[in-house]
Design an enzyme around this catalytic site. Structure first.
Site, short mmCIF file in Angstrom:
data_model
loop_
_atom_site.label_atom_id
_atom_site.label_comp_id
_atom_site.label_asym_id
_atom_site.label_seq_id
_atom_site.Cartn_x
_atom_site.Cartn_y
_atom_site.Cartn_z
CG HIS A 1 17.23 -9.35 43.10
ND1 HIS A 1 17.19 -8.22 43.87
CD2 HIS A 1 18.48 -9.88 43.25
CE1 HIS A 1 18.36 -8.07 44.48
NE2 HIS A 1 19.15 -9.06 44.13
CG ASP B 1 22.06 -8.07 40.88
OD1 ASP B 1 22.44 -7.38 39.92
OD2 ASP B 1 22.46 -7.90 42.05
#
Length: 261
Positions: A229, A79
């Site tokens: 992430h 992400d």
């Protein structure tokens, strides 16, 4: 006479309840905001169960949290809400190990890091939709506003790359509803959840490298969709070790385009 009136009144209340309550409940369940989670198995290497609230309709609405669970396949996803300076190192590792990944980006990321987005595409990765403003899509009731969250990202991608954006969507914050999944499906999207994630996004409170390696490797299972992430300094440091270790265990990394239908 009073007794008959009272009985009739009770029957009327019962009819009203049977008539209206299921309809109300159904409408409410369609639009109710849900939070993604999975129930991890106590058995290492076994796929987790999906959320009881949505597992019955997830596939029918184009939602995925698992891939091919019949073989040792993993799908690596990142992400990208903003750039912290580690994506270049992540791409270096993926290129060295010849591993595909999907990067879910918001529109401001495309605008602020165009060279990285171009590099992702040039090196064979998927750059996918994570919305424009990173809202809970389940909270957007206006259809035009909902669609714009998606199409603004598509337009920014096409202006930069010259091609249509791959039709995979990652719900911001893992918030969703049956209604918003159906809307995304109508726009041609598969909604990609995950079967592994961990607390790696706090840039000022990063986990240790040893903790992260163990956490990610212990969470791997056939068909796993891994969410990490790219703002995590620890992830950028341990990625090569994690991928190499999992490959030595017989895992193969595939693209989301290889997800079973």
């Amino acid at each position: 006479m009073k007794k008959n009136y009272f009985v009739s009144f009770l029957v009327l209340i019962l009819i009203l309840n049977l008539t209206f309550i299921p309809v109300y409940s159904f409408a409410s369940n369609e639009t109710s905001e849900l939070n993604w989670y999975y129930a991890r198995s106590k058995e290492k290497g076994k796929a987790p169960d999906g959320p009881k609230e949505s597992i019955a309709f997830l596939k029918d609405c184009g939602g995925y949290f698992l891939g091919d669970t019949s073989s040792k396949v993993l799908y690596l996803t990142f992400d990208e809400g903003y750039e912290k300076g580690y994506t270049g190192d992540i791409l270096d590792t993926l290129k060295e190990l010849n591993v595909p990944a999907a990067f879910f980006v918001v529109k401001p990321y495309i605008d602020s890091a165009p060279d990285l987005v171009k590099r992702m595409v040039d090196e064979g990765h998927l750059v996918c939709n994570h919305s424009n403003h990173h809202p809970s899509m389940a909270s957007i009731t206006d259809e035009e506003k909902f669609n714009k969250e998606i199409t603004d990202v598509e337009e920014a991608y096409k202006n930069l790359i010259g091609k249509d954006m791959p039709k995979f969507f990652r719900p911001p914050m893992g918030k969703y509803s049956k209604d918003c999944l159906k809307k995304l499906q109508a726009l041609g999207y598969k909604t990609i959840f995950w079967s592994f994630a961990y607390k790696d996004w706090l840039v000022d409170n990063q986990p240790s490298e040893s903790y992260s390696i163990k956490k990610i490797e212990d969470g791997a299972h056939p068909g796993g969709i891994i969410l990490i992430h790219a703002v995590s300094k620890t992830n950028s440091k341990v990625l090569k070790t994690v991928i190499s270790d999992l490959q030595s265990e017989g895992y193969e990394f595939k693209s989301l385009t290889d997800l079973p239908e």
